[in-house]
Enzyme design. Structure first.
Site, mmCIF file in Angstrom:
data_model
loop_
_atom_site.group_PDB
_atom_site.id
_atom_site.type_symbol
_atom_site.label_atom_id
_atom_site.label_comp_id
_atom_site.label_asym_id
_atom_site.label_seq_id
_atom_site.Cartn_x
_atom_site.Cartn_y
_atom_site.Cartn_z
ATOM 1 N N ALA A 43 -41.969 22.712 3.681
ATOM 2 C CA ALA A 43 -41.575 24.616 3.171
ATOM 3 C C ALA A 43 -40.384 23.843 2.801
ATOM 4 O O ALA A 43 -39.587 24.739 2.156
ATOM 5 C CB ALA A 43 -41.552 24.113 4.480
ATOM 6 N N ALA A 67 -33.935 16.261 4.026
ATOM 7 C CA ALA A 67 -34.851 16.441 3.151
ATOM 8 C C ALA A 67 -33.179 17.079 1.641
ATOM 9 O O ALA A 67 -33.914 17.537 1.030
ATOM 10 C CB ALA A 67 -34.198 18.646 2.993
ATOM 11 N N ALA A 68 -32.427 15.107 1.600
ATOM 12 C CA ALA A 68 -32.072 15.645 0.348
ATOM 13 C C ALA A 68 -33.554 15.260 -0.829
ATOM 14 O O ALA A 68 -32.852 15.461 -1.871
ATOM 15 C CB ALA A 68 -31.253 14.059 0.466
ATOM 16 N N GLY A 69 -34.156 14.114 -0.526
ATOM 17 C CA GLY A 69 -35.270 14.189 -1.091
ATOM 18 C C GLY A 69 -36.196 15.542 -1.538
ATOM 19 O O GLY A 69 -36.289 16.369 -2.800
ATOM 20 N N ASP A 70 -36.241 16.214 -0.324
ATOM 21 C CA ASP A 70 -36.755 18.041 -0.792
ATOM 22 C C ASP A 70 -36.058 18.395 -1.527
ATOM 23 O O ASP A 70 -36.602 19.091 -2.502
ATOM 24 C CB ASP A 70 -37.177 18.207 0.568
ATOM 25 C CG ASP A 70 -38.244 17.158 1.484
ATOM 26 O OD1 ASP A 70 -39.146 17.145 1.123
ATOM 27 O OD2 ASP A 70 -37.668 17.849 2.923
HETATM 28 O O1 RIB Z 1 -38.117 15.225 4.466
HETATM 29 C C1 RIB Z 1 -37.575 15.396 5.636
HETATM 30 C C2 RIB Z 1 -38.416 16.487 6.686
HETATM 31 O O2 RIB Z 1 -38.979 15.187 6.767
HETATM 32 C C3 RIB Z 1 -38.170 16.882 8.016
HETATM 33 O O3 RIB Z 1 -37.682 18.630 7.321
HETATM 34 C C4 RIB Z 1 -39.048 17.226 8.764
HETATM 35 O O4 RIB Z 1 -39.171 18.170 8.934
HETATM 36 C C5 RIB Z 1 -39.658 15.724 7.913
HETATM 37 O O5 RIB Z 1 -41.424 16.439 7.663
#
Ligand code: RIB
Length: 302
Positions: free
Chosen positions: A43, A251-254
């Site tokens: 997400a 979430a930096a990687g995301d």
């Molecule tokens: O990459 C960060 C995410 O890892 C968080 O939002 C948490 O839900 C875990 O899945």
């Protein structure tokens, strides 16, 4: 309009505690903050694609608890196509328990819930989304069999396939690699995949070269404040990071993955797309939480 990017992955509600330091085994610590925000690697990457300027659809599951509608709504307000996000009866939504310390380090426990029920059949039912997309992104917070099926199908359809091997607990199945255009691990994931201790650019390059030898198209190793390394048959290119004062790296990687995919989907060059992902990730670490920390494209304009 068809979504240019499809993300197959997880949705979690993140329960975040802030404390001076991470607790030791058996220890009870008093923290100094708590918040609940939408997260989950799948997400988060979906939201990053949307905020950074590309159309995106998500394939995933939520539970039929109070978190399910909240997780879905967090994507809908960003304009994400959620027709293939299902609500699973009698199951809880994915949850991540996160502790962030004063040095912006985190420790995370993920309870998959409905994410663990995302089957290859669910992705098959959303095949029209895959067919219409240019780019397909997967991570490892949903069952491996589902990821494996998606990689094969996306390759068969001639899509650009990005795998963020997170969280990585060990080597990937050998038959996955030739289905991946971009494999994007961080240092610890690159180490888990190869057994090579990754601590700097040189060791990251060696790990990436091993992954290339396994059959991956290109490898992007993200190195946090040390930037990112793109390794391919054409050679190795280092992209330095913008120096920032990190508050929370969740979430930096995301954000990087989503920004990179959004850049490619919008027709930027590979180098420009990496830079876009890095600039977005640099902003995200200055803010708390997963999805709330992901910037909009307008925030990246000079
Ligand atoms: O990459 C960060 C995410 O890892 C968080 O939002 C948490 O839900 C875990 O899945």
């Amino acid at each position: 309009m068809h979504a240019k990017v499809v993300v197959v992955g997880s949705l979690n509600m993140d329960l975040v505690a802030r404390a001076e330091r991470l607790p030791r085994a058996g220890e009870t610590l008093t923290g100094d903050g708590f918040f609940t925000v939408p997260g989950g690697k799948g997400a988060n990457q979906t939201v990053a694609v949307a905020r950074l300027g590309a159309s995106v659809a998500m394939i995933g599951n939520v539970g039929d608890d109070a978190y399910g509608p909240q997780l879905l709504q967090a994507l809908q307000v960003e304009g994400v196509d959620c027709q293939a996000v299902a609500s699973c009866a009698g199951v809880s939504s994915g949850v991540a328990l996160i502790v962030v310390d004063a040095a912006s380090q985190n420790a995370i426990v993920v309870i998959p819930g409905a994410n663990g029920l995302l089957s290859a059949e669910s992705v098959q039912r959303a095949d029209s989304l895959l067919q219409a997309a240019d780019i397909v992104i997967c991570q490892l917070e949903v069952p491996q069999a589902t990821v494996a099926w998606t990689l094969v199908r996306a390759r068969e359809l001639g899509k650009t396939v990005i795998l963020n091997p997170a969280p990585a607990t060990g080597p990937l199945p050998a038959d996955w690699f030739t289905n991946i255009d971009y494999l994007a691990p961080n240092e610890s994931e690159a180490q888990a995949l190869t057994g090579i201790t990754v601590s700097d650019q040189d060791s990251a390059r060696r790990a990436a070269e091993q992954l290339l030898a396994f059959g991956v198209g290109k490898v992007i190793v993200t190195l946090g404040s040390e930037g990112a390394l793109l390794v391919s048959a054409q050679g190795c290119q280092h992209y330095p990071a913008t120096p920032v004062k990190a508050l929370d790296t969740t979430a930096a990687g995301d954000t990087f993955i989503g920004g990179f995919a959004a850049g490619l989907a919008r027709g930027l060059s590979e180098a420009e797309a990496i830079t876009l992902g890095q600039r977005a990730a640099a902003i995200s670490v200055t803010r708390a939480g997963a999805q709330p920390s992901i910037p909009y494209l307008t925030e990246l304009q000079p």
